[in-house]
Structures are given as structure tokens and as C-alpha cells.
Scaffold this active site. Structure first.
Site, PDB file in Angstrom:
ATOM      1  N   GLU A 133      12.166 -24.103  -6.273  1.00  0.00           N
ATOM      2  CA  GLU A 133      11.476 -23.507  -5.618  1.00  0.00           C
ATOM      3  C   GLU A 133      10.488 -22.636  -6.114  1.00  0.00           C
ATOM      4  OE1 GLU A 133      11.879 -23.062  -2.456  1.00  0.00           O
ATOM      5  OE2 GLU A 133      13.711 -24.469  -2.029  1.00  0.00           O
ATOM      6  N   SER A 414      70.870  -7.891  25.539  1.00  0.00           N
ATOM      7  CA  SER A 414      71.731  -7.086  24.802  1.00  0.00           C
ATOM      8  C   SER A 414      70.993  -6.097  23.662  1.00  0.00           C
ATOM      9  CB  SER A 414      72.920  -7.618  24.448  1.00  0.00           C
ATOM     10  OG  SER A 414      73.763  -8.352  25.416  1.00  0.00           O
TER      11      SER A 414
END
Lengths: 711, 497
Positions: A133, A414
Site C-alpha cells: 500500500e 405439581s
């Protein structure tokens, strides 16, 4: 105090213009040549002067035009304040979620960021990026004329703009401040701003920003994020061939996205490696080795889905509720109650339980039942403080993100009974009280006993551990449904309960969290707890935004410790003699209760040790019925046992401490009198049974009563 | 007679337990005057042969002694009546007794604590009456096997020369004892009700008065305006006689009765079936009503978002009786009461029997039981005769269940012993005459029996009936029905807790 960059620039331009006007004056305003030279020379001079005049005028007009144009485009007004977006750049950061020991377990983001300080970025990657770059990054001052010439040369040779001459600084400027359009105006701005940026930030800082802030495909921003998104591992584990690919992505992350275009990505990697050789960053031999290495692309699975996906979802929701704001990408640090090690073990249990789920599926009352229909949810929490240590919201997050642990409302059956019994015990009932098991009508509700058991007598203790329905309903009727509902609220149930008789047998739907709160409150000796998942939230600087320690829970004394202990003991009896008796050896350190709703659509086991409370639900999302052989004891209980086996390895437990004011004595399980051959039942001191016999017992032993006369 | 005089004197001296009867009774004298041979033959035919029959149950090694009249009787034949001494032998054999009470009870069938408690109490009672239980009582364990009873009876007669027999606490034993005692002309107190065709001057029946118990209920029912009663009764109940009396009296009093509806007390479906029948739950004429109810429940289920459950659909009970007479014990009564509530029957007078009486009837009992009435043969446990001790449980009307049977047995046997003791005390009479003394025997002073004699003229015992009503966690005595007084007298003094 920053210098006034704009004014400086203006003064510089002013000086330059002054110099130009001085030159023109000296050149054109001196004495004419004919006044002392030859005519030819004069004519030539005139022509020259004319040319120069035209040229001067042209230049002047061009200059004026350029000035006006630059003024119009704003270049003349460029000042360094525009750079503040870069100078003051704060890297975006995901919100991170940690478990109770500081392990990262999740993160929230819109774009995937993973900031790496410059010194943590692999030097080889830096070299690769620079090679491809901006080879002279550390030499130029923002603009690289050699680079521009090279790019121009390459472009002219190829006939198109194939290579940009932008430096990394220019790319940073472009990405942060400018539009990506290729115009002269933008180029000029870019160049000028780059020059200025270099004066404000170090090369390393510019590079750090560049490597962390730029989009690199797959939703990732920065090299750290890209490493995880493309190779599924942290950047410090990447090798040259992989780093080269990452470096190559800066030019065009979409074009070289290895997941979408692996061949182009490979070509790009080769280019990078070649550039590295050219820049002498690597040797030819390194290049040859790297080029041969296969690139294995693997997107790192989402961390959120890795361990406790439902929990992470819940954390996001809870945080947004607490802070009343979005959490994604806010860089928050959320410290949770989850115990990752425990959670992993529980995940394993659920995953290993597939054969169990297959068996369970066979009990469904449908044709060709699929094991995937069976769903489960589980919560483990610390009953002392309500901290949720592990959460299973479903068997497979990929298949269903619905959090059954927090969102699903199911009938607890229950498993609801402890509330009824707790209320009754508080009202003065005793475990030795005898109830006759007979059909019952309450309002217009006719509950059934699962085994069709009638004509028997049971103590409340026996009825509880065997989970006989009608005595519980009778008790609920006696203490009043309203009071039962009130007690449920006190014990931590937040879901609205139906004001119907069926609620007494758990017919009113509740969440798993409700049930966990209920059982944890009992396990906490009656002190109600609020389950919680978050201990602290800070921003990325560590500023505390929420602290659970500073928002103490409402700790309501829902039950006296003695009553809570009576319940715990009876739930131990569930293991010792009752519906969980296949695991009787657990009675020494565990207590719990089964819960089966109508046709076993919901199967629960809610239980506790002296350290942890755990609730497990198994059923189907579509409320399918199971056959009569199915029930919580065969469906949910085995899973609970496996979960708690693991949990106990992390949180060893002992038997439950007995509070003061409790006496235990052997009592006949059916007839409630003191019986040395009976079972140990706990009583609040002074409430223990005093009788040593019962007429019920006589009848059971002989089949008759008062039958000696007139036989 | 002169020929036998030295022998008789010798026998009197050596006979065990002073066997000889004291005097010739008027009956004997008249018999002699009838003419010896004829009288002898008649006596031999009526009684002597029975002795010989019974003797067959004696052990094989039984050694008959010639100096004992009953033993000599064994060799006597009808033809011997031609001999002048035959009649005397016969008469002496019948008169002969040792003044001892033969207690024939199935002791080994009773639990050890019960047996011990009863035996200890009876021994103490005899002692308190001035007797010597060791010398006076002959405890015989019948073990509940009638076959064994005859052998034991034979030993009591031929070896112990018991003056009076007490036993027959089970129907089987009562039958055997009654039959033999009548034929042997030995007085016997049968601890049971009189069986059909059993009537003899020697037999006395002692125990709760089933007829009075039944009539207490029927009269109470009438006083409450009850016009029709359904009877619920377990199969193989032993309370059939009480029900028979109830039905007979109900008929007499024009009280309507339906049933008895029999059920298997161990099978809920059987009980449920009977109740559905009584309450007309499944009657075909209620089809429309049933459909309407199904529709209602379907709509309700839809509204609540739950599946329709056909088990929830039960037609309300239709009651066409004014009361239910439940001939069962407290435990089944409570189960029945709960099932009544299941069918929506919240108020219906219930009538009951002594087996209702247990603390467990009222301990957390069902609402429908409140106001129910039952009868019993015991009133307050505080006022028991014969020094029978009872531990009050909650109130004077309850005792611990492990005392209930002992109290019942002690009361019954003590009452028999008390009568027997009166019959045998004082001047000794010949055995065939003891019954007269039994007829005249009086109950102990006190409120419990409150009658002039223990036995009525028909040899059945007087026994009061107590009417109790069930309250909130308690019972209250409503009335005491005295068998002699025409009107009942209300016991207002005793109130339970």
C-alpha cells in the site's frame, strides 16, 4: 492550544502571491529595450513581451480561475479542524460480555470491531501492508511523489488507472473525511489534508488507525476483526500466507473477499507476497513457502452462539432495559453472573442427552415422532443471591432462538404445590395432618389423581412427596386461593396467576424463571430472591454505569426459616420416598419436586442443593401430549440429575442446615401418629404429634373397627 | 338312698372344689314324686344323653372316676332307670358344680395387649367383688374354632364342673355354646345377640341392644322430619341385624327406606357406582341436561384456551331421600362424605352406627358430616362402670383407638361377670337353678345402665342407646335412650370439648 491552521495557510498563500507580483513588476516594469538597444532586438523584445503578456494574462486568469474554483470547492478554506475526526479518533468497539470470572462470553456490535494497539499488530502484517500500500510510508510527509509517478507510469502503460498513488495517510484521510469519488478536487483536498495530518499524528498512530479502522470484508473492521472473520482465529495466530491476504484486503475488501472470491483472494495474496519480496520484507524462500501454503478460510462462529446464546440474548435485552439505550458497538463491558465452566458442562449434558430426548419423543402421542420436537430449558442459580449461573433456553440455538428459560410460559403442574403447602404450614397445618384421598370438586373443577388413587389416607407429608393431587387442592381450598396467589408473589413469581382453582395444581402458566425464583426463595430459607444476570456494566474506560451491588435486591421474608425448612425437608423426602425415589441416594443433599401438567405436556423438575437451585423443563413447543407412562419423573428428572451431577462438581454441597426450633421424629406416613417404625418428619417445636396411635391405623391393620362385639 | 349315703358323704369330702349341690330344689323333689323310673328316663332322654354326647369330645385319656356323679352318668343307660339309684345319679350329676365361671373366649385371636388388658381387668373386677379369680374363673381360649369349643366345653363340664358359662362372643361360638348349654341345662351368658330359634331358661344374652340402637335412629329421624332414608352398607357387613331392626322399625313408623345399597368398601368404583345411582347421576332421562353441560364446558375450555376434558362434566346430584344411613365405620364414612361433596351434595342428614365413633371422624372432617347423628352403646367414657379406665382423647367421648376395643370387651365381659358373680355368691344353689339368680341380677349402681336388672324377662340384656351428633371437630351427646323408660332423657350435662 492548537495552532490556527487556517490562518497560517492564508498567510502562506499571501506571501507566495506577493513574491509572484514582485517578480512580474521587476520583469515587466523596467525601462523598454528600444531606449538603448537595436530595433531587431526591440521587435523581438516586443514579440517576447507580447507573448509574455499573453502568457501572464493567461496565467493570471488561470490563477484567478483556479483560486475562484478552489475557493468554490472549499480547498481554500481547508483547515486542520477538519482533521479532528482522525486526530481525535476513538476506535469503535464492540460491547463485551463477561462471565463471573472475567471470561469473554459474548459481544454486541453492528460492525465487527476488534481494536489492536500498534504494538500488538504483528510486524509482518505491517510490513505486508506497507509493501503493498505505501512502501515509503515512513519516508514521505503524507504525499509520495515517487508513488504517484509510479502509479502514473503503470496507469499509462496499462491504459487505465490500475494503481493508485495514494499513501496510507491519504487513504486514512479519504476514508475518514472525503468521499471515494475520483476527482481532482478530492485529490487536492486529500493531498493537502494528508500533509497536515502528518504534522499532527505520528506515523505509528496513523498506521494504527489505518489498520484498525478500515473495512476488511465480512462485516469486519480492522485487521484483528478480519483475522477472526476470515480465518476464524486471533491475529497473533496467523502466519505469513494469511497475513498477506489480510494485507491485500485493504485495496478492495469486497473484490478480494476470500469467502466470496477465493481465487481472486489468492491472486491478491500472491501480489502482496511479491510486493513484500520486492520491498525486501521477506525472502524469496519465504515467498515460495508462503505461496504454497493453502488458505483455509473459516469464519469464526459467533461468540454469542458459542456457550450461552440464550443467556447472551437475555443480557442484551436486560442491558438495554437497564441503560435504556442500544448496546451494540457501544464498547460497554457487561459483567454477568454466568459461570462459563458450568455452562459448558451443562451444554454438554444437553447435547449428550440426545438419546434421552429420542426416548422421550417415542412417548409423544403422534405418529412418527421426531426427536427434534422435544425441547428443553434449564436454569441454575445461586439461591443466596439469585445469580443465574447457567441457562439453557433451548436445545439448539441455531434451530430456535426462542428463550424457553425466560420467555416460555408453561403449566408447572405439581411443581407449583410447594406454594400451597407453604401457605398451609404457615397457617398452622402440620406435615402429620391426615388427609383422605377422595375425589374433590372445587368451584367447578374436578382434579384427578394421576394414579386414580382414592380411598386411602395420607399425611400431608406423604401427599406432598408422592404428589397426590386431591389433598393439595383440598389444602388450597382451605387456605384460600387468594392467599396462595399472594404467597406465590412473595416467593418470587412475577407472572400473573389465574384466579382459578386449577392454579392450585399448577394449571396457571409460569416461566422457568418464576419457578427458579420460587424454589430459590425456599432454598434461601424463605428469604425471597430476585434472579439476576448482570453484576456490573462499565463503559470502555471502566466508568461504572450499573452496579448490582449498589442496587440491593428487595429481600422479602416470604416465609419464616422454619417453614422454609419444612418445605426443604419434604422435598428431600421426594427423593427419599416419593416421585424421585429412583434417585433416593440424592436425598442426603438434594431436595426437589416433580411437576407434570395435563397429559404430560410439560415436565418439570425443580430442585436444590445447599448451594444451587436448578429448574428443568422438558416438553414441546407445540404443546404436544405424551402417553400416560410419561411424566416429570421419567422425562425431566433424569436430565435434572445429570445437570446437577455436573453442577455439584463446581459447587459441592452438603445437607441442608436445620434451623432452630425444628424437631424431627418418626411418624406414620399415612396416619400421622408417632410411630417408631415410621418416617422422620420435621415439625416446628411444639407442633409435633402427640398421639401414638390412630383409628385409621386400626382399620387398615384389621380391616374393621369396633368389631369385637356382635361378630 | 341309704345305700348311697356313705358314698355321697365320701364324695362330698373328696370331691374337687366342693362339688356337691347344697339342697334339693323343689323341682327335684317334684321329680322324685313323679315316680322314679319315669322321671329318670325323661331326665336321661332330655339331658343325660346330652352329657354323654358331649363326653365324646373329652380327651382320649380322660379317666372317668366312679365316685363322680357326672362321670358315672356317662355309663348310664335308659334301661338303668329301672335301678333305684339311677335317678339320683342323674340328678346329682346335673346339680353338681364347682361354683366356678367358665369363660370361653377367643383369647388367642385377640392382640396380646388387648388380651392382657381384658384378662387383667376381669381378674381385678372379680377381686374387687370379693372373689378369687384364680379359684373362681376358668379362662378357656376358644381360639375362634367352634370344633375346639366343644372339647373345651366338655372339659369344663366333666373336669371342672363349671357352674356357669360365659362366652359366645362370636356368632359361631354363640351358636354352639347356646345349643349345648340349653341341652345340658347349664346356665350360660352368651355375649351376643339371641340367634333365631334359641330360647331357653338357661340362656342369657348380653350385649348392646341392636333393636334399641335402631329405634333410637328411626325415632330421631322422624323427629327431624325425615321421611325417606337410603341405606348404604358395605358388602359382607356384620351389621345386618341392626339394619334389619332399622328397616323393621322404619316400616312400623312409616319411614320410607331405599336400599340397602351394597358396595365393596375397598373399591372406589363400587362406591362411586352406588352413589351415582342414589344421586341419579347417570339416569337416562337426564340426557338433555348432560348435553347442555357438555356444551357449557366446551365453551369454557375454549374461553380459557385449554382442551376440553370430559371428566369435568358431571351432572349435579338429584336427591330424593331425606337422609342417608351409612352402616360403615368412620373411615369409610369420611370417604363417602368426600364423595358426596364431589357430587355437589353439601347438605344431607347422615345417620350412623357405633363404628362411626372415632376421633378421626371429626378431626378435620367434611362439612356434610356436621349435624350428622349416630348411635352408640357407650355414652361418656368418663362414666364407665366396673372401674374401666379410659384415657380421654380430646373429650370424654373419645378414647385412643387402641383402647376402644378393650373398653368394649371389658364392658361386656365385666357386665357378664357381674351378673355371674351375683348368681354364684352366697348360698350355693344347684346348677339348674342358677338361672333364677341371673334373672334377678342387678347392674352396678350408677348412670351407665340405670335399669333395675341386668336381664329382661326374655333373658336379653338391658343396654342403653346413646345418640350423638357430629359437630365442628367434636361430637355431642343428644339423647340417651333407656330401654326401660318410655321417653328418652336428654343428657345435658355432658358436652364435648
Amino acid at each position: 492550544m492548537k495552532p490556527k491552521q487556517g490562518n497560517k495557510f492564508k498567510s502562506l498563500l499571501h506571501v507566495r502571491m506577493n513574491k509572484l507580483s514582485g517578480y512580474l513588476k521587476s520583469r515587466f516594469l523596467r525601462a523598454p529595450p528600444w531606449q538603448g538597444n537595436s530595433y531587431r532586438r526591440t521587435r523581438k523584445s516586443r514579440l517576447w513581451l507580447t507573448f509574455l503578456g499573453i502568457l501572464g494574462l493567461s496565467l493570471l486568469s488561470t490563477g484567478i480561475w483556479l483560486f475562484l474554483w478552489l475557493r468554490q470547492t472549499g480547498v481554500t478554506h481547508l483547515d486542520s479542524s477538519r482533521l479532528s475526526a482522525i486526530i481525535d479518533y476513538q476506535h469503535a468497539d464492540n460491547t463485551l460480555v463477561f462471565d463471573r470470572k472475567g471470561e469473554k462470553i459474548g459481544e454486541f456490535y453492528s460492525d465487527y470491531h476488534l481494536f489492536l494497539p500498534f504494538d500488538k499488530i504483528p510486524p509482518l502484517l505491517v510490513k505486508a501492508v506497507l509493501a503493498v500500500e505505501d512502501r515509503h510510508f515512513f519516508e514521505h510527509r503524507g504525499i509520495d511523489f515517487r508513488g504517484i509517478l509510479r502509479a502514473l507510469f503503470v496507469s499509462l502503460r496499462s491504459g487505465s488507472f490500475t494503481q493508485g498513488g495514494s499513501t496510507i495517510t491519504q487513504q486514512v484521510v479519504r476514508n475518514f473525511l472525503l468521499t471515494p469519488e475520483k476527482t481532482l478536487e478530492r485529490k487536492i483536498k486529500e493531498a493537502l489534508l494528508s500533509l497536515q495530518l502528518e504534522r499532527h499524528l505520528s506515523k505509528e498512530r496513523i498506521l494504527e488507525i489505518y489498520l484498525n479502522a478500515l473495512f476488511l470484508g465480512q462485516g469486519s473492521y480492522g485487521v484483528g476483526a478480519a483475522a477472526e472473520r476470515h480465518f476464524g482465529k486471533p491475529i497473533d495466530q496467523l502466519e505469513l500466507h494469511e497475513l498477506a491476504l489480510i494485507a491485500g484486503l485493504f485495496q478492495s475488501p469486497s473484490r478480494y473477499n476470500p469467502h466470496r472470491a477465493p481465487e481472486q483472494a489468492k491472486r491478491r495474496q500472491t501480489q502482496v507476497l511479491k510486493a513484500m519480496v520486492a520491498a525486501r520484507a521477506i525472502s524469496q524462500s519465504d515467498y515460495r513457502k508462503a505461496i504454497k501454503r493453502p488458505l483455509v478460510y473459516q469464519s469464526q462462529g459467533s461468540l454469542n452462539a458459542a456457550f450461552a446464546p440464550h443467556f447472551i440474548d437475555a443480557i442484551q435485552e436486560a442491558t438495554e432495559k437497564l441503560l435504556t439505550s442500544e448496546v451494540k458497538g457501544k464498547g460497554l463491558r457487561i459483567y454477568t453472573t454466568l459461570d462459563l465452566a458450568l455452562q459448558k458442562d451443562i451444554n454438554q449434558v444437553i447435547s449428550d442427552a440426545t438419546p434421552h430426548f429420542q426416548q422421550v419423543a417415542q412417548k409423544l402421542l403422534i405418529k412418527n415422532p421426531d426427536e427434534k420436537l422435544i425441547e428443553t430449558a434449564a436454569l441454575i442459580l445461586d439461591q443466596k443471591n439469585g445469580e443465574i449461573l447457567a441457562m439453557i433456553g433451548g436445545r439448539d440455538f441455531a434451530r430456535s432462538q426462542f428463550n424457553r428459560a425466560l420467555k416460555a410460559k408453561r403449566a408447572p403442574g405439581s411443581a407449583f404445590k410447594p406454594i400451597v403447602y407453604a401457605q398451609a404450614l404457615q397457617n398452622g397445618s402440620k406435615w402429620s395432618d391426615v388427609s383422605l384421598v377422595a375425589p374433590i370438586l372445587i368451584q367447578d373443577y374436578r382434579p384427578q389423581n394421576s394414579s386414580g388413587e382414592y380411598l386411602s389416607e395420607v399425611t400431608l407429608y406423604n401427599a406432598f412427596y408422592r404428589s397426590v393431587n386431591t389433598p393439595a387442592v383440598e389444602l388450597g381450598q382451605k387456605v384460600g386461593l387468594k392467599n396462595v396467589i399472594e404467597m406465590a408473589k412473595k416467593l418470587g413469581i412475577r407472572t400473573e396467576l389465574k384466579n382459578q382453582a386449577g392454579t392450585l395444581l399448577g394449571g396457571s402458566e409460569l416461566t422457568l424463571l418464576d419457578m427458579a425464583s420460587l424454589y430459590a426463595s425456599i432454598a434461601n430459607y424463605g428469604e425471597a430472591i430476585e434472579p439476576r444476570m448482570i453484576t456490573q456494566i462499565t463503559d470502555r474506560q471502566g466508568k461504572v454505569l450499573y452496579d448490582a451491588a449498589e442496587t440491593p435486591q428487595k429481600r422479602e421474608k416470604a416465609l419464616p426459616p422454619q417453614i422454609a425448612y419444612l418445605m426443604i425437608d419434604a422435598m428431600q423426602a421426594v427423593f427419599r420416598y416419593g416421585t424421585a425415589s429412583p434417585y433416593a441416594e440424592w436425598a442426603g443433599f438434594a431436595a426437589g419436586k416433580t411437576g407434570t401438567s395435563n397429559e404430560a405436556r410439560d415436565n418439570w423438575f425443580c430442585g436444590m442443593t445447599s448451594r444451587l437451585t436448578s429448574v428443568v423443563w422438558v416438553g414441546t413447543d407445540s404443546n404436544l401430549s405424551f402417553n400416560s407412562a410419561a411424566g416429570a419423573h421419567t422425562i425431566a428428572l433424569p436430565l435434572w440429575i445429570r445437570i446437577m451431577q455436573k453442577a455439584r462438581q463446581h459447587y459441592p454441597s452438603e445437607n441442608f442446615p436445620v434451623p432452630e426450633g425444628i424437631v424431627k421424629m418418626p411418624v406414620h406416613p399415612h396416619f400421622g401418629y408417632r410411630d417408631e417404625a415410621g418416617i422422620a418428619m420435621p415439625f416446628i417445636e411444639g407442633q409435633e404429634p402427640i398421639r401414638y396411635e390412630s383409628a385409621f391405623s386400626n382399620v387398615r391393620d384389621t380391616g374393621v373397627y369396633r368389631d369385637y362385639l356382635d361378630r | 338312698m341309704k345305700r348311697w349315703l356313705p358314698f355321697l358323704l365320701l364324695l362330698r369330702l373328696i370331691a374337687p372344689g366342693n362339688l356337691c349341690a347344697q339342697n334339693n330344689t323343689a323341682e327335684e323333689q317334684s321329680a322324685v314324686s313323679l315316680g322314679g323310673a319315669e322321671r329318670c328316663r325323661q331326665l336321661f332322654r332330655d339331658t343325660g344323653k346330652t352329657y354323654q354326647e358331649l363326653a365324646r369330645f373329652l380327651p382320649l385319656n380322660f379317666n372317668a372316676l366312679p365316685h363322680i356323679a357326672t362321670h358315672r352318668l356317662l355309663r348310664l343307660k335308659s334301661e338303668d332307670c329301672r335301678r333305684p339309684d339311677a335317678l339320683a345319679t342323674l340328678e346329682k350329676a346335673l346339680r353338681l358344680h364347682s361354683n366356678k365361671i367358665g369363660l370361653l373366649l377367643p383369647l388367642s385371636q385377640w392382640p396380646v395387649p388387648l388380651r392382657t388388658s381384658v384378662v387383667t381387668h376381669i381378674n381385678a373386677l372379680v377381686q374387687s367383688l370379693g372373689g378369687d379369680p384364680v379359684r373362681q374363673l376358668l379362662w378357656i381360649d376358644t381360639a375362634g374354632t367352634p370344633g375346639r369349643l366343644e372339647s373345651q366345653l366338655a372339659q369344663l363340664v366333666f373336669m371342672h364342673h363349671a357352674a356357669l358359662l360365659i362366652g359366645g362372643i362370636t356368632q359361631g361360638e354363640a351358636q354352639i355354646l347356646g345349643r349345648w348349654a340349653d341341652r345340658l341345662q347349664i346356665p350360660a351368658i352368651i355375649l351376643n345377640r339371641r340367634l333365631a330359634k334359641q330360647s331357653s331358661k338357661q340362656l342369657f344374652y348380653l350385649g348392646p341392644d341392636q333393636r334399641l340402637l335402631a329405634s333410637s335412629l328411626t325415632r330421631h329421624a322422624l323427629s327431624r322430619g325425615i321421611r325417606k332414608v337410603a341405606i348404604l352398607m358395605p358388602q359382607s357387613s356384620r351389621d345386618g341385624p341392626l339394619v334389619d331392626h332399622f328397616m323393621a322399625q322404619a316400616k312400623h313408623l312409616r319411614l320410607g327406606v331405599s336400599g340397602p345399597y351394597l358396595y365393596n368398601p375397598h373399591d372406589f368404583e363400587s362406591i362411586n357406582g352406588v352413589l351415582r345411582k342414589i344421586f341419579h347421576i347417570d339416569e337416562s332421562s337426564r340426557g338433555e341436561e348432560q348435553l347442555e353441560l357438555v356444551r357449557h364446558f366446551k365453551e369454557k375450555a375454549q374461553l380459557e384456551g385449554v382442551p376440553f376434558d370430559s371428566r369435568q362434566v358431571v351432572l349435579p346430584a338429584q336427591i330424593d331421600v331425606d337422609a342417608l344411613f351409612i352402616v360403615d365405620h368412620f373411615k369409610n364414612v369420611r370417604h363417602l362424605a368426600k364423595t358426596f361433596a364431589y357430587y355437589g351434595v353439601k347438605r344431607l342428614p347422615l345417620l350412623g352406627i357405633p363404628k362411626w365413633r372415632a376421633f378421626e371422624l371429626v378431626d378435620a372432617s367434611e362439612d356434610i358430616l356436621k349435624g350428622s347423628v349416630f348411635v352408640d352403646y357407650i355414652g361418656s367414657y368418663k362414666k364407665l362402670p366396673y372401674q374401666i379406665e379410659a384415657t380421654p382423647l380430646g373429650s370424654e367421648y373419645f378414647v385412643p383407638s387402641n383402647e376402644v376395643d378393650a373398653i368394649d370387651l371389658k364392658l361386656l365381659i365385666s357386665h357378664a361377670i357381674y351378673a355371674a358373680h351375683q348368681a354364684l355368691e352366697g348360698k350355693r344353689v344347684a346348677r339348674p337353678e342358677i338361672y333364677r339368680r341371673l334373672e334377678a341380677s342387678r347392674p352396678p349402681p350408677g348412670d351407665f345402665f340405670a335399669v333395675p336388672t341386668i336381664f329382661r324377662r326374655d333373658h336379653l340384656s338391658y343396654w342403653p342407646s346413646h345418640l350423638f351428633t357430629v359437630g365442628e371437630g367434636s361430637i355431642q351427646m343428644l339423647q340417651v335412650w333407656n330401654p326401660i323408660l318410655s321417653d328418652s332423657r336428654q343428657d345435658k350435662s355432658s358436652r364435648d370439648r
